[in-house]
Structure formats: structure tokens, C-alpha cells
Write an enzyme that holds these catalytic residues in place. Sequence first.
Site, mmCIF file in Angstrom:
data_model
loop_
_atom_site.group_PDB
_atom_site.id
_atom_site.type_symbol
_atom_site.label_atom_id
_atom_site.label_comp_id
_atom_site.label_asym_id
_atom_site.label_seq_id
_atom_site.Cartn_x
_atom_site.Cartn_y
_atom_site.Cartn_z
ATOM 1 N N ASP A 84 -48.511 42.517 -13.705
ATOM 2 C CA ASP A 84 -48.289 42.512 -11.986
ATOM 3 C C ASP A 84 -48.691 41.052 -11.791
ATOM 4 O OD1 ASP A 84 -48.768 42.331 -9.542
ATOM 5 O OD2 ASP A 84 -50.307 43.838 -9.146
ATOM 6 N N VAL A 85 -47.669 40.338 -11.415
ATOM 7 C CA VAL A 85 -47.652 38.657 -11.417
ATOM 8 C C VAL A 85 -48.614 38.415 -10.300
ATOM 9 C CG1 VAL A 85 -45.686 38.219 -12.480
ATOM 10 C CG2 VAL A 85 -45.685 38.596 -10.169
ATOM 11 N N LYS A 135 -35.813 28.136 -3.799
ATOM 12 C CA LYS A 135 -35.753 28.150 -2.218
ATOM 13 C C LYS A 135 -35.539 29.550 -1.792
ATOM 14 C CE LYS A 135 -31.331 29.311 -1.098
ATOM 15 N NZ LYS A 135 -30.897 30.111 -0.145
ATOM 16 N N HIS A 165 -30.572 24.960 -5.863
ATOM 17 C CA HIS A 165 -29.449 24.765 -6.880
ATOM 18 C C HIS A 165 -28.299 23.938 -6.544
ATOM 19 C CE1 HIS A 165 -27.709 28.277 -4.703
ATOM 20 N NE2 HIS A 165 -26.643 27.867 -5.273
ATOM 21 N N LYS A 169 -25.380 20.848 -8.471
ATOM 22 C CA LYS A 169 -24.020 20.815 -8.823
ATOM 23 C C LYS A 169 -23.367 19.414 -8.955
ATOM 24 C CE LYS A 169 -23.364 24.779 -5.503
ATOM 25 N NZ LYS A 169 -22.301 25.753 -6.596
ATOM 26 N N GLU A 203 -17.331 31.583 3.493
ATOM 27 C CA GLU A 203 -16.893 32.225 2.113
ATOM 28 C C GLU A 203 -16.478 33.704 2.769
ATOM 29 O OE1 GLU A 203 -20.781 31.910 -0.323
ATOM 30 O OE2 GLU A 203 -21.564 32.618 1.582
ATOM 31 N N ASP A 222 -30.507 30.865 5.124
ATOM 32 C CA ASP A 222 -29.999 31.164 3.748
ATOM 33 C C ASP A 222 -29.187 29.875 3.606
ATOM 34 O OD1 ASP A 222 -29.832 32.470 1.448
ATOM 35 O OD2 ASP A 222 -27.622 32.759 2.041
ATOM 36 N N HIS A 227 -29.552 24.289 1.955
ATOM 37 C CA HIS A 227 -28.260 23.505 1.169
ATOM 38 C C HIS A 227 -27.471 22.628 2.034
ATOM 39 C CE1 HIS A 227 -28.912 26.575 -1.679
ATOM 40 N NE2 HIS A 227 -28.379 27.549 -1.078
ATOM 41 N N LYS A 327 -20.213 34.439 6.530
ATOM 42 C CA LYS A 327 -19.783 35.099 5.381
ATOM 43 C C LYS A 327 -18.460 36.151 5.978
ATOM 44 C CE LYS A 327 -23.762 35.575 2.720
ATOM 45 N NZ LYS A 327 -23.124 35.263 1.561
#
Length: 465
Positions: A84-85, A135, A165, A169, A203, A222, A227, A327
Site C-alpha cells: 500500500d503505497v 502532471k 511528457h 517530444k 483529436e 487535461d 501541455h 475530443k
Amino acid sequence: MLDTLLIFGASGDLTSRYLMPALARLHQAGQLPARFRIVGLARDAWDTDAFRRHLEQQMAQAPPAILASARAAVLAWTEYRQVDVTDRRQVAEALGGIANPLVAYLALPPALFKPAVEALAAGRLPKGSKLVLEKPFGTDLASAQELNRLLHDTFPEPDVFRLDHFLGKQTVQNILGFRFTNRIFEPLWNTQHIERVEIIWDETLTAAGRASFYDGTGALRDMIQNHLLQLLALIGMEPLQSLNERQLRDRKVDVLRAVRRLSPDEVARCTLRGRYGRGAIGEREILPYIKEGGVDPARRTETFAQVVLVIDNWRWAGVPFLLRTGKALNRDRRVIAIHFKPVPHLAFGQQSQPQPNVLTIELDPDRIGLAINVNAPGELFALDRVELESPCGSGGLPAYARLLLDVLQGDLTLSIRDDEAEESWRIVEPILESWAEDRVPLLEYPAGSAGPPEAEQTVLFGKAS
């Protein structure tokens, strides 16, 4: 280079889809120590063999560029411990047999960051260890500040890696080379010559499969808060004296600090939110977002967000920056578009009005283009439009592999600094507040469409898009 990686929440999607393939890619490229150790920690009642079988099944779907021998090597380095972290005693026991500095990677939901960090601090990581958080860094400004205070109390800031991330890129890193190695653009990179900047990440992908996570986040948190604001910072930053960690992160923070905090009236005029309904993308029938598993319609979560920001400094005063993401749209479009102002005098007369030049930096696939005006074939007084295009270099390591290598080497250049994370939340906080109070209507657009029609009439601080 550090040679031990602890993954907290190792049974989750992040580990099997991104971290393990990234480690295999690093091994294949000869970038990892010959003796490397991966320890997965999670609550699932697995042993090491079961964990390896799970990873092997998931990694079989990894890109073909990753050799089977590389996948087998990282699996052989991997072990699993049921922990259990958030439990300090169990985490301390898991750390008990590790004496050398390590990387502790929190592949966890943001709600578990605080107890996991506290458990790690109580377990006394070996000196020189690094802590990695993905994030989002908090859910609003107050939670980001609270998380930073906790991190400051438990770890030195140089040992904390906040990863986005996008910054790994190659196509995003190409922005730096383009900006600061081409003299012809820097004199034009300001309010005197640029009319507006658009940063778009559209997207065709729906929320299906991750809707339960997405419904507690939404498009603004998000994508835009992290980003797209990172892309704004790279486009808007001042020239670097040298490409190093301090210079790059200082210049990005300078830009974010200069972004105007919108008033409630400006939020109402210059932001837009939407949610996809029933529709079709190609031959696929798409359910409305509210019918996706794990979605609570009462949350009124947006799947489309568009905001217009201005940077109140000498270089960018009055230039609107439009940030947009959505989206279930009709096409994938991931582009930064720099719209230049029209020429000050029309030598060709009113019958042949040249269109303003547009510089496009496409992020997937990576390509750069410049739309210019030339004479039409055989017509002295007529104009034609041509597009100069070229692919950009996209070789090298994929994003997660690049960032993991930086962490193992202790390179903070592409990591988000504490003040940078807070500035990003400062920018979006008034938008979140106004949307929560329904001051901006939640529009509906059909899946497979271009988004809400109103997005084409967004006011750019006095200028229509």
C-alpha cells in the site's frame, strides 16, 4: 546515472503502456546501466512472476521499433512487491533493502500524491534519490501550492521532477531550434508583425476507456493548463543566453507570469466550452459523452475548451493567443499557427488583396510550413498562394524515454519547476471559477464535427478569429 527505479502504482496503465516500453527503448539504445533494477509497488495481490506476465502481455502491443530482446531484458530486471503505497510502514519495509540512490516514480492518481510523498519521506529515501510526479500537479492553484509546500518540506527542489511528457517530444523541442537559430524570424517575432497565435490540439479520439478519469478533469485541466501553456511559453519566451536548465525554466516562467489573469467579463467573452454528443467519426458510431462508462452528467465536464489569452509584456502586448483542444472531432489537428499582419500597403490594388502570411508548426506529424503570396502564372497583377513545407527532424528517443533518461541522469532542463506549475494554475483559475458558476454555457457539438460552431466566432480581445 541512477540504476534503480521504484514505480509506485506499478499495476496501472502508465507503467505497462509508457514506462516499461520507454525503458526497453533506452536499453536498446544502450542508454541504461548494464545492471538495472526495476521494482514495482502496488496493492494488487501479485508476485513477481504474475507482474512480469501482465507487463509482457501489455508490452506485446509496444511499437515494433522496440526489439523483443529489449523487452525481455527489462522484464528480467523487474520485481514486484505488494505494498500500500500510502502506508508508511509498508513503504519503509519496501525501501529497507535499497542502499543506493534511486528514482521513485509516482505513477499514481493526483489524489494519492500527498500520502505517497509522506510515506516516502518517512521511509527515508537514500540521499541523492529523485522523486518523479506526472502532471497534473494539483487540481487548482491552492492544491498545487499545497503540494509544493509538502515537496519542499520533504525533498530538495533539485531532486523533484514534475514531468509533462509534451516536453519530451522531439517536435516540441524543435521549437527551440527554430526560434533561436534562424535570424530571419526573430526580428518579426513580436507585436509589430504578428497578428495572432493559435495553438490547437484537436483529436478524433473520444474519452472512451478513460472516461472515469477524464470526467474528473476535463479538457481545460487535461490539456490547456499544462501541455498547451507549455507550448505558449516556448513560442513566447525571450531569447536564451545559453540552453541550460536555469535559463530555459526562467524564461518560461517569465512568459507565464506575464499572461493576463482574465476578469469574469473576459472569461465570458474569450472562452468557450463544449461537450460532444451522439455522432459518427468515419464509419464509427459515437455515443454521447454522457453515455460513456464512469461519466456523471451532473459534473458538466467539458470535452472541448477554447481560451484566448494575452501576454502583457513589451514583445507581445495586444497579440491574442488562442489555445484550443477537443475530443471526438472530425480530424486530428495538432498545430501552432503564427498569423502575421497584412502588408501595410497594397501595391497590387484592391482587386488582388494578398492574404497574410501564416507560419505553421505541425506537431504530429512534425512539419513546418509557410504560406506566402506570389504572382499567379502569367498574370502580373494577380496573386497566387503557395505553401512552402518541410518535415522536421523527429528521430531520437520517444518522449517518455527522453524524460526518463533525464531523470536518471539528474537533468532538470525539461522538468516543470515549482513556480512554473503554480503560474499555470494562476492563469486558468478564473476560467475554472467562471465555468463552475455556469457563466459560460456548456455547448454541445456532434461527435465527428469541427466542434461548437461558436468557436469560429470567438472574440480575440476585440478581433474576430
